[in-house]
Design an enzyme around this catalytic site. Structure first.
Site, mmCIF file in Angstrom:
data_model
loop_
_atom_site.group_PDB
_atom_site.id
_atom_site.type_symbol
_atom_site.label_atom_id
_atom_site.label_comp_id
_atom_site.label_asym_id
_atom_site.label_seq_id
_atom_site.Cartn_x
_atom_site.Cartn_y
_atom_site.Cartn_z
ATOM 1 N N GLN A 17 54.832 -9.635 -27.406
ATOM 2 C CA GLN A 17 55.869 -10.275 -26.592
ATOM 3 C C GLN A 17 57.300 -9.834 -26.855
ATOM 4 O OE1 GLN A 17 57.462 -14.794 -25.423
ATOM 5 N NE2 GLN A 17 55.609 -14.556 -26.606
ATOM 6 N N THR A 74 47.818 9.096 -31.108
ATOM 7 C CA THR A 74 48.856 9.793 -31.866
ATOM 8 C C THR A 74 48.387 10.207 -33.257
ATOM 9 O OG1 THR A 74 49.741 7.669 -32.646
ATOM 10 C CG2 THR A 74 50.691 8.590 -30.628
ATOM 11 N N PHE A 97 56.393 -2.338 -34.359
ATOM 12 C CA PHE A 97 55.318 -2.185 -35.322
ATOM 13 C C PHE A 97 55.638 -2.971 -36.593
ATOM 14 C CE2 PHE A 97 54.903 2.182 -33.282
ATOM 15 C CZ PHE A 97 53.744 1.870 -32.584
ATOM 16 N N GLU A 139 56.049 -15.660 -33.417
ATOM 17 C CA GLU A 139 56.989 -16.574 -32.760
ATOM 18 C C GLU A 139 57.347 -17.794 -33.618
ATOM 19 O OE1 GLU A 139 59.449 -18.610 -30.538
ATOM 20 O OE2 GLU A 139 58.711 -16.731 -29.729
ATOM 21 N N ASP A 168 60.246 -14.659 -30.062
ATOM 22 C CA ASP A 168 59.794 -13.410 -29.451
ATOM 23 C C ASP A 168 60.693 -12.977 -28.301
ATOM 24 O OD1 ASP A 168 57.575 -12.447 -30.881
ATOM 25 O OD2 ASP A 168 56.294 -13.985 -30.048
ATOM 26 N N GLY A 248 76.058 -30.216 -28.331
ATOM 27 C CA GLY A 248 77.495 -30.061 -28.144
ATOM 28 C C GLY A 248 78.232 -31.351 -28.453
ATOM 29 N N GLY A 249 79.391 -31.503 -27.887
ATOM 30 C CA GLY A 249 80.188 -32.694 -28.153
ATOM 31 C C GLY A 249 79.978 -33.801 -27.137
ATOM 32 N N GLN A 250 79.011 -33.619 -26.230
ATOM 33 C CA GLN A 250 78.769 -34.603 -25.185
ATOM 34 C C GLN A 250 77.512 -35.408 -25.518
ATOM 35 O OE1 GLN A 250 81.076 -34.897 -22.958
ATOM 36 N NE2 GLN A 250 82.146 -33.001 -23.438
#
Length: 416
Positions: A17, A74, A97, A139, A168, A248-250
């Site tokens: 992912q 490869t 990898f 993850e 991820d 946040g501040g709310q």
């Protein structure tokens, strides 16, 4: 119409992912992404969480749109030669990898620079340099190591991981920005460079408000917007889990709406924002709070936030989340419905903007996917299906200059 990354060729050695999120985004912006996979197997996610027999899983298809797939061994000398040719003709190599794998393949940074000094080599790793750099990370491990889990949930329960894939996909998005930045710098220097994004680092970047709060806690010993303050509970020496409180501040909280007894998503997020406090009081029928010294100012309300939310909730429980949202929006009171994935999938506006896209696949048929979240006026995204395993092997090799006879020989030797 041209695309923002037309002419950029990506050699994609990523899987699962984090890396595929990065390369898919680059492909959406027009880069030619060549995904290198093992013959007969391919990316492990092709078969993981499979819901349609003998077809690529949604796990794979939703992370690999707009790419080309080649198969390549490869480990064989001829396969290494093909890879060297790809490196010479590509702009970016992206890999996730395990640490040291690329070096063990014989493609160290120094070797890649010999082949193509302009190449950008971009990597996702679990941790940056340090005591954990050789550890394998997924993850949820990243969420735990990056500060997310310890600050998610309620303080009377265990740490929680979030449903958002910030470890991820979050890391992949960070890496994509690094790649584009490195390509831009290459215009001035003529040189490639290494780009590294550690999953722990990316999660911490998304949790920066909690590091902010850690320092606030050390300085003040208390954080008044946290529910612990309203409930009169003692703070410890680390940022606590704050339930559904705003980062946040709310001050905000998730409130029940009509039908909550049977619908797990009959809820709304409500924010008691200071500029619209008067409207809040009027909407819920508590006009006396407008002038009451215990409620009239933001600071006075802080110790009473849970009482305020409970009172507002009695109002929201009389209507659906959408009815409540319609009323609150008329007064500019910040809020948002808790939308299920079913509701999101069926939302017409998301289809219209290309945020949710229907894609047709030759083996699994039509399915929904998430489109490009970044909309560009001069580089629109057309989401195309993910490639079948090795679908473009001959096409890519031909573009690299291989003849039909050479390609046939590679296939005969099981290099491709």
């Amino acid at each position: 119409m041209s695309k923002a990354l037309d002419g950029v060729r990506i050699l994609d050695f990523t899987h699962v992912q984090s890396g595929p999120t990065c390369t898919q985004l680059l492909a959406w912006f027009g880069a030619d992404v060549i995904k290198v996979e093992r013959a007969g197997e391919g990316d492990a996610t092709r078969g993981q969480l499979r819901d349609v027999p003998d077809a690529d899983s949604l796990y794979f298809t939703m992370l690999n749109h707009n790419k080309r797939s080649i198969t390549l061994d490869t480990k064989k000398p001829a396969g290494k030669e093909v890879l060297e040719t790809l490196i010479k003709q590509c702009d970016v190599l992206v890999e996730n990898f395990a640490p040291g794998a690329l070096d063990r393949m014989g493609f160290t940074w120094e070797r890649i620079q010999e082949l193509n000094p302009r190449m950008v080599v971009a990597s996702v790793k679990g941790f940056g340099p340090g005591p954990y750099e050789d550890c394998k990370v997924y993850e949820n491990v990243a969420q735990c190591a990056g500060g997310s889990a310890s600050t998610t949930g309620f303080d009377d329960g265990p740490p929680l991981v979030t449903g958002a894939q910030i470890g991820d996909s979050g890391t992949g998005l960070h890496l994509a920005l690094g790649i584009v930045t490195a390509l831009y710098q290459r215009n001035a220097t003529g040189r490639g460079q290494k780009v590294l994004t550690a999953m722990q680092d990316a999660v911490l970047n998304l949790c920066r408000v909690k590091l902010r709060d850690q320092q606030r806690l050390e300085h003040a010993g208390v954080m008044e917007e946290y529910p612990q303050f309203s409930d009169g509970r003692k703070f410890g020496d680390a940022v606590p889990r704050a339930g559904n409180a705003s980062g946040g501040g709310q001050p905000g909280w998730i409130l029940k709406c009509k039908g909550w007894e049977t619908d797990p998503n009959a809820y709304i997020y409500f924010i008691a924002q200071a500029p619209v406090w008067k409207s809040v009081c009027q909407v819920i029928g508590r006009e006396e709070w407008i002038t009451d010294p215990d409620y009239a100012t933001p600071r006075a309300r802080l110790p009473r936030l849970m009482t305020i939310f409970a009172t507002v909730e009695e109002w929201t429980k009389t209507m659906t989340k959408f009815e409540a949202m319609d009323i609150l929006n008329k007064y500019d009171i910040p809020c948002g419905p808790i939308l299920s994935m079913k509701e999101i999938a069926e939302e017409p506006s998301l289809r219209k903007t290309g945020t949710v896209v229907e894609v047709d696949h030759p083996k699994r048929g039509k399915y929904l996917t998430v489109g490009n979240p970044i909309k560009m006026s001069d580089s629109p995204t057309e989401v195309t299906r993910s490639p079948l395993l090795g679908e473009h092997t001959e096409e890519v090799l031909t573009q690299l200059g291989y003849s039909e006879q050479q390609i046939a020989a590679l296939r005969e030797d099981r290099v491709i």
